[in-house]
Design an enzyme around this catalytic site. Structure first.
Site, mmCIF file in Angstrom:
data_model
loop_
_atom_site.group_PDB
_atom_site.id
_atom_site.type_symbol
_atom_site.label_atom_id
_atom_site.label_comp_id
_atom_site.label_asym_id
_atom_site.label_seq_id
_atom_site.Cartn_x
_atom_site.Cartn_y
_atom_site.Cartn_z
ATOM 1 N N ASP A 89 0.866 -1.192 0.000
ATOM 2 C CA ASP A 89 0.000 0.000 0.000
ATOM 3 C C ASP A 89 0.899 1.237 0.000
ATOM 4 O OD1 ASP A 89 -1.831 -2.028 0.377
ATOM 5 O OD2 ASP A 89 -2.946 -1.001 1.955
ATOM 6 N N LYS A 151 -6.673 3.325 -3.060
ATOM 7 C CA LYS A 151 -7.041 3.284 -1.639
ATOM 8 C C LYS A 151 -7.294 4.700 -1.148
ATOM 9 C CE LYS A 151 -5.047 1.935 2.847
ATOM 10 N NZ LYS A 151 -3.904 1.283 3.523
ATOM 11 N N LYS A 180 -9.990 0.166 -2.284
ATOM 12 C CA LYS A 180 -9.849 -0.145 -0.860
ATOM 13 C C LYS A 180 -10.256 1.085 -0.063
ATOM 14 C CE LYS A 180 -6.573 -1.433 2.794
ATOM 15 N NZ LYS A 180 -5.231 -1.977 3.119
#
Length: 215
Positions: A89, A151, A180
């Site tokens: 991430d 995300k 996400k």
């Protein structure tokens, strides 16, 4: 719909200890979460603890500000991969986005993407600092760079995911890009709202509470 397969069970606290990570991994195995998300220093430990399970190890790159150089983000990804990370991430350089330096953003994303040899890359855009136009632009860049996920948040910004932001991203993403949602998702109802808005992964440190509410 069981929500456990959506959850990245997360502990990115500055004061997380080895015991905290052990607890996180045991919980992830018990509830069959998709992954644990840990700081880079704990990737190796988490990989060992989850060796006999299906739970993946996720870590963070350029976290939480995104202001590291491209070379540093690349090296972080190399080391994390060597230590066993399955998913990455990465926080974008938010200042570069504000400067409309889209080539820089693409370069850092593509550099990390090409470093991790086809493993899952999630690009954190920190929606709380962005305008609607900037969120749309970042969604387009994620479409163009063929990453796996966009995300919403680090969880360390001024606010986390909102249903409105997830819907906006969902409207502008291509068919393969996934979302996400993370930051401030602490209960079952909120998690379901994010999924209904288009999220296919939920980043939360409250996975156990969510599972208990589901039951």
């Amino acid at each position: 719909m069981s929500i456990n397969s959506y959850i990245d069970h997360t502990n990115l606290k500055a004061y997380a200890t080895k015991e905290d990570i052990k607890k996180l991994c045991e919980e992830a195995k018990k509830y069959h979460f998709e992954s644990v998300c840990v700081n880079p220093c704990y990737v190796e430990l988490a990989k060992e603890l989850l060796e006999d399970s299906q739970v993946k190890v996720c870590t963070v790159i350029g976290f939480p500000l995104g202001a590291n150089s491209i070379a540093v983000k690349e090296y972080e990804a190399i080391v994390a991969q060597e230590n066993g990370a399955d998913e990455f991430d990465m926080v974008i350089n938010i200042g570069a986005l504000k400067d409309k330096d889209y080539d820089y953003i693409k370069e850092e994303i593509e550099t990390v993407r090409d470093t991790i040899n086809g493993k899952i890359l999630k690009v954190i855009i920190e929606t709380c600092y962005l305008t609607e136009e900037e969120i749309i632009k970042m969604t387009e860049i994620c479409n163009e760079t063929f990453v796996n996920f966009i995300k919403t948040s680090t969880g360390f910004g001024t606010s986390g995911a909102t249903v409105e932001d997830v819907k906006l991203i969902n409207k502008h993403k291509n068919e393969v890009l996934e979302i996400k949602a993370s930051g401030g998702i602490s209960d079952y109802e909120t998690a379901i709202q994010m999924i209904e808005a288009g999220a296919t992964r939920i980043g939360t440190s409250n996975g156990i509470n969510i599972m208990k509410e589901e039951k």
